[in-house]
Design an enzyme around this catalytic site. Structure first.
Site, PDB file in Angstrom:
ATOM      1  N   ASP A 146       0.869  -1.170   0.000  1.00 51.18           N
ATOM      2  CA  ASP A 146       0.000   0.000   0.000  1.00 51.18           C
ATOM      3  C   ASP A 146       0.918   1.236   0.000  1.00 51.18           C
ATOM      4  O   ASP A 146       2.132   1.116   0.253  1.00 51.18           O
ATOM      5  CB  ASP A 146      -0.870  -0.027   1.272  1.00 51.18           C
ATOM      6  CG  ASP A 146      -1.627   1.260   1.480  1.00 51.18           C
ATOM      7  OD1 ASP A 146      -2.302   1.707   0.535  1.00 51.18           O
ATOM      8  OD2 ASP A 146      -1.540   1.838   2.586  1.00 51.18           O
ATOM      9  N   ASP A 195      -0.254   5.204   0.843  1.00 53.82           N
ATOM     10  CA  ASP A 195      -0.517   6.264   1.825  1.00 53.82           C
ATOM     11  C   ASP A 195      -0.639   5.701   3.230  1.00 53.82           C
ATOM     12  O   ASP A 195      -1.449   4.811   3.493  1.00 53.82           O
ATOM     13  CB  ASP A 195      -1.789   7.023   1.428  1.00 53.82           C
ATOM     14  CG  ASP A 195      -1.577   7.777   0.127  1.00 53.82           C
ATOM     15  OD1 ASP A 195      -0.568   8.489   0.025  1.00 53.82           O
ATOM     16  OD2 ASP A 195      -2.402   7.631  -0.793  1.00 53.82           O
TER      17      ASP A 195
HETATM   18  C1  XBP Z   1      -5.172   6.370   0.475  1.00 53.58           C
HETATM   19  C2  XBP Z   1      -6.296   7.133  -0.057  1.00 53.58           C
HETATM   20  C3  XBP Z   1      -6.087   8.224  -1.008  1.00 53.58           C
HETATM   21  C4  XBP Z   1      -5.372   9.432  -0.462  1.00 53.58           C
HETATM   22  C5  XBP Z   1      -5.619  10.614  -1.349  1.00 53.58           C
HETATM   23  O1  XBP Z   1      -4.825   5.365  -0.415  1.00 53.58           O
HETATM   24  O2  XBP Z   1      -7.420   6.841   0.274  1.00 53.58           O
HETATM   25  O3  XBP Z   1      -7.346   8.626  -1.429  1.00 53.58           O
HETATM   26  O4  XBP Z   1      -5.885   9.773   0.806  1.00 53.58           O
HETATM   27  O5  XBP Z   1      -5.203  10.375  -2.643  1.00 53.58           O
HETATM   28  P1  XBP Z   1      -3.876   4.086  -0.019  1.00 53.58           P
HETATM   29  P2  XBP Z   1      -6.034  10.919  -3.887  1.00 53.58           P
HETATM   30  O6  XBP Z   1      -3.784   3.963   1.472  1.00 53.58           O
HETATM   31  O7  XBP Z   1      -4.611   2.946  -0.666  1.00 53.58           O
HETATM   32  O8  XBP Z   1      -2.540   4.353  -0.655  1.00 53.58           O
HETATM   33  O9  XBP Z   1      -6.485  12.316  -3.539  1.00 53.58           O
HETATM   34  O10 XBP Z   1      -5.070  10.882  -5.036  1.00 53.58           O
HETATM   35  O11 XBP Z   1      -7.217   9.993  -4.058  1.00 53.58           O
HETATM   36 MG    MG Z   2      -3.009   3.289   3.277  1.00 53.92          MG
END
Ligand code: XBP
Ligand code: MG
Length: 265
Positions: A10, A12
């Site tokens: 993953d 973020d």
């Molecule tokens: C995390 C998310 C993303 C980010 C924002 O994704 O939910 O939406 O918060 O990014 P993960 P965007 O943990 O799956 O990496 O604004 O580009 O959607």
């Molecule tokens: Mg995440």
């Protein structure tokens, strides 16, 4: 018994604290620039993270937390434009080098590469954002370390739906048993579990209250040789799963994977 072939990451909250140090700041900058009085505090952002995807999160904010905002005909277009600007602002925060990787991430990736593990990124954010994060933390070639970057709008339903992990298995011609996922949130865990893949969780300040039932192990971070992880949950036979040091490397993941296969094979 199947051996571990691939590690799926993953982005973020897992590779870096991008939610706190990047996305939330960029959303607020975009709102300000657009002359909107929307302000997402840290506390509110924690609640908004219940919904993955930036565009989806803004819709959720309007429907649940800012009901007074006047409805408009072209709300989808308005949100899409706002989101595009937010992405530009997020990328520029990354280029300032303000968002480091979490402990152990670089070390684990390097170990995985040495040991010829297959690697993929599986995220809800966009490819643009992923490449900006990798380039600014691991160098310009680092996106090539990953066989696949499965990101954002590539599937119709974002995490917690299993679609993005199912897409990854299909594209890489892997079974769920060939892989281990590294995630940070309940939505991420649900998505991976829905595709049948087991997860190692490294929590962060936004996900401490999440439910991680079904994870192989829940840790505070991946750890470094001089900064061991703390086990928050799981690891009943933790000793057999550990390497000498308490940090996650490929040997640790292989041991976890083997133990799980042994229990469920
Ligand atoms: C995390 C998310 C993303 C980010 C924002 O994704 O939910 O939406 O918060 O990014 P993960 P965007 O943990 O799956 O990496 O604004 O580009 O959607
Ligand atoms: Mg995440």
């Amino acid at each position: 018994m199947r051996s571990l072939k691939a590690i799926l990451f993953d982005v973020d909250g897992t590779l870096a604290d991008t939610e706190r140090d990047g996305h939330c700041i960029a959303f607020n900058l975009a709102f300000e620039e657009a002359g909107l009085d929307w302000r997402w505090s840290d506390e509110l952002y924690e609640e908004l993270l219940a919904v993955t995807g930036g565009k989806e999160r803004m819709h959720y904010y309007l429907s649940e937390f800012n009901k007074k905002y006047p409805p408009c005909d072209n709300i989808n277009e308005f949100i899409a434009k706002l989101h595009a600007r937010k992405t530009e602002l997020y990328v520029s925060l990354l280029s300032e080098g303000r968002i480091p990787l979490r402990p152990g991430v670089k070390r684990l990736l390097e170990d995985a590469r040495k040991q010829n593990m297959r690697l993929a990124i599986v995220t809800t954010t966009s490819v643009t954002n992923v490449i900006a994060l990798l380039t600014n933390t691991l160098g310009s070639e680092s996106a090539d370390w990953f066989e696949l970057i499965a990101a954002g709008d590539i599937v119709e339903k974002k995490k917690p739906a299993p679609d993005i992990y199912q897409y990854t298995l299909e594209k890489m011609n892997l079974t769920a048993q060939d892989c281990i996922v590294i995630e940070d949130s309940e939505n991420g865990l649900l998505s991976a579990s829905g595709a049948g893949i087991k997860s190692v969780i490294t929590i962060n300040e936004y996900t401490t209250k999440d439910n991680f039932d079904g994870a192989l192990i829940v840790l505070d971070q991946l750890g470094e040789p001089d900064m061991p992880f703390t086990i928050i949950k799981g690891g009943t036979n933790a000793d057999s799963k550990k390497t000498e040091e308490n940090y996650v490397d490929v040997a640790f993941l292989k041991a976890l994977h083997k133990e799980h296969q042994g229990n469920h094979g």
